[in-house]
Design an enzyme around this catalytic site. Structure first.
Site, short mmCIF file in Angstrom:
data_model
loop_
_atom_site.label_atom_id
_atom_site.label_comp_id
_atom_site.label_asym_id
_atom_site.label_seq_id
_atom_site.Cartn_x
_atom_site.Cartn_y
_atom_site.Cartn_z
N LYS A 271 -38.62 -3.45 -26.64
CA LYS A 271 -39.68 -3.75 -27.62
C LYS A 271 -39.68 -5.25 -27.95
CE LYS A 271 -39.72 0.69 -30.15
NZ LYS A 271 -39.52 1.28 -31.49
N ASP B 8 -42.51 2.32 -35.10
CA ASP B 8 -42.13 3.56 -34.47
C ASP B 8 -43.25 3.94 -33.51
OD1 ASP B 8 -40.04 5.59 -34.38
OD2 ASP B 8 -41.59 6.99 -35.01
N PHE C 145 -40.46 0.70 -19.92
CA PHE C 145 -39.34 1.53 -20.35
C PHE C 145 -39.87 2.88 -20.83
CE2 PHE C 145 -39.79 1.25 -25.03
CZ PHE C 145 -40.71 0.22 -25.13
N GLY C 146 -38.92 3.73 -21.24
CA GLY C 146 -39.30 5.02 -21.82
C GLY C 146 -40.18 5.83 -20.89
N HIS D 217 -50.66 0.32 -26.90
CA HIS D 217 -50.50 0.72 -28.30
C HIS D 217 -49.81 -0.38 -29.11
CE1 HIS D 217 -47.65 1.96 -25.29
NE2 HIS D 217 -46.67 1.87 -26.16
P1 ITT Z 1 -36.12 1.30 -32.76
O1 ITT Z 1 -34.78 0.60 -32.93
O2 ITT Z 1 -37.25 0.36 -32.91
O3 ITT Z 1 -36.23 2.53 -33.63
P2 ITT Z 1 -36.22 3.21 -30.57
O4 ITT Z 1 -35.77 3.05 -29.16
O5 ITT Z 1 -35.54 4.23 -31.44
O6 ITT Z 1 -36.18 1.76 -31.24
P3 ITT Z 1 -38.76 4.64 -30.93
O7 ITT Z 1 -38.08 5.63 -31.82
O8 ITT Z 1 -39.99 3.99 -31.46
O9 ITT Z 1 -37.77 3.46 -30.52
O10 ITT Z 1 -39.09 5.23 -29.51
C1 ITT Z 1 -39.54 6.53 -29.31
C2 ITT Z 1 -39.50 6.91 -27.87
O11 ITT Z 1 -40.72 6.49 -27.26
C3 ITT Z 1 -38.38 6.38 -27.01
O12 ITT Z 1 -38.02 7.41 -26.11
C4 ITT Z 1 -38.99 5.24 -26.26
O13 ITT Z 1 -38.39 5.06 -25.02
C5 ITT Z 1 -40.44 5.70 -26.13
N1 ITT Z 1 -41.33 4.54 -26.13
C6 ITT Z 1 -41.54 3.69 -27.17
N2 ITT Z 1 -42.42 2.74 -26.81
C7 ITT Z 1 -42.77 2.98 -25.52
C8 ITT Z 1 -43.60 2.35 -24.59
O14 ITT Z 1 -44.27 1.24 -24.91
N3 ITT Z 1 -43.73 2.87 -23.37
C9 ITT Z 1 -43.07 3.99 -23.03
N4 ITT Z 1 -42.22 4.65 -23.84
C10 ITT Z 1 -42.07 4.15 -25.08
#
Ligand code: ITT
Length: 190
Positions: free
Chosen positions: A12, A68, A148-149, A176
């Protein structure tokens, strides 16, 4: 203007750094030697963003923003949604999360989905939130190595490739997070 991004997620931070116009400088929690887990125990994406911003603001006494993000699939009643990070279990494993989602979707007709980011900005007694959504669909298999994710399985509207197959600069323009960040930047620039 210097602004603290209250996140432990380096992906992020990298994305947001590339979205900031000149005149803005991003600070990270490492500059405050803050390594704790930030609680996110609320039932909504907005609630979690606010909880994270409040927690870091109260701990460091420094204005900050947190965000989030969730991936929402309407045909699965909004899953994984607020549980996106831990969809397949507590280890926050992106491959297992994607595998679970693909399996659940295999019998569904609609693969429509969207990402939602809520940014919470906390300073003084004020709290503001900014929402960004990116519509698209879930691919049949994971492809690409950027991002990622869930990026390997999310195909944004208007494209045929997943976020992980598109260039980072495209994701950082249409995502987003980019939409929510542009609202935050406009607010801070007022
Ligand atoms: P924080 O320290 O900011 O809370 P986090 O890794 O816990 O970081 P989130 O709870 O917001 O972040 O993430 C929720 C999930 O969504 C997590 O599995 C991420 O990998 C996924 N995610 C968040 N942003 C994404 C993106 O831009 N593209 C793909 N997956 C994403």
């Amino acid at each position: 203007m210097k602004i603290l991004f209250a996140t432990q997620n380096q992906n992020k931070i990298e994305e947001v750094k590339n979205m900031l116009p000149s005149g803005f400088e991003l600070m990270g929690l490492n500059q405050f030697n803050f390594t704790d887990d930030i609680p996110e125990t609320q039932p909504t994406i907005e609630g979690n963003a606010i909880q994270k911003a409040n927690f870091v603001f109260n701990t460091l006494k420094t204005p900050c923003f947190a965000e989030d993000t969730g991936l929402i699939v309407p045909s699965l009643n909004g899953e994984p949604g607020v549980y996106s990070a831990r969809y397949a279990g507590p280890y926050r494993d992106p491959l297992k999360n994607m595998e679970k989602l693909l399996k659940k979707l295999s019998s569904e007709k609609s693969r429509e989905a969207y990402f939602e980011t809520v940014i919470a900005l906390k300073y003084g007694h004020k709290l503001e939130t900014f929402v960004g959504r990116c519509k698209g669909r879930i691919a049949h298999e994971a492809k690409g190595s950027n991002g990622f994710g869930y990026d390997p399985i999310f195909i944004p509207e208007g494209y045929d490739l997943s976020f992980a197959s598109l260039s980072k600069s495209i994701k950082n323009k249409i995502s987003h997070r980019a939409i929510a960040m542009s609202k935050l930047i406009a607010y801070l620039s007022e």
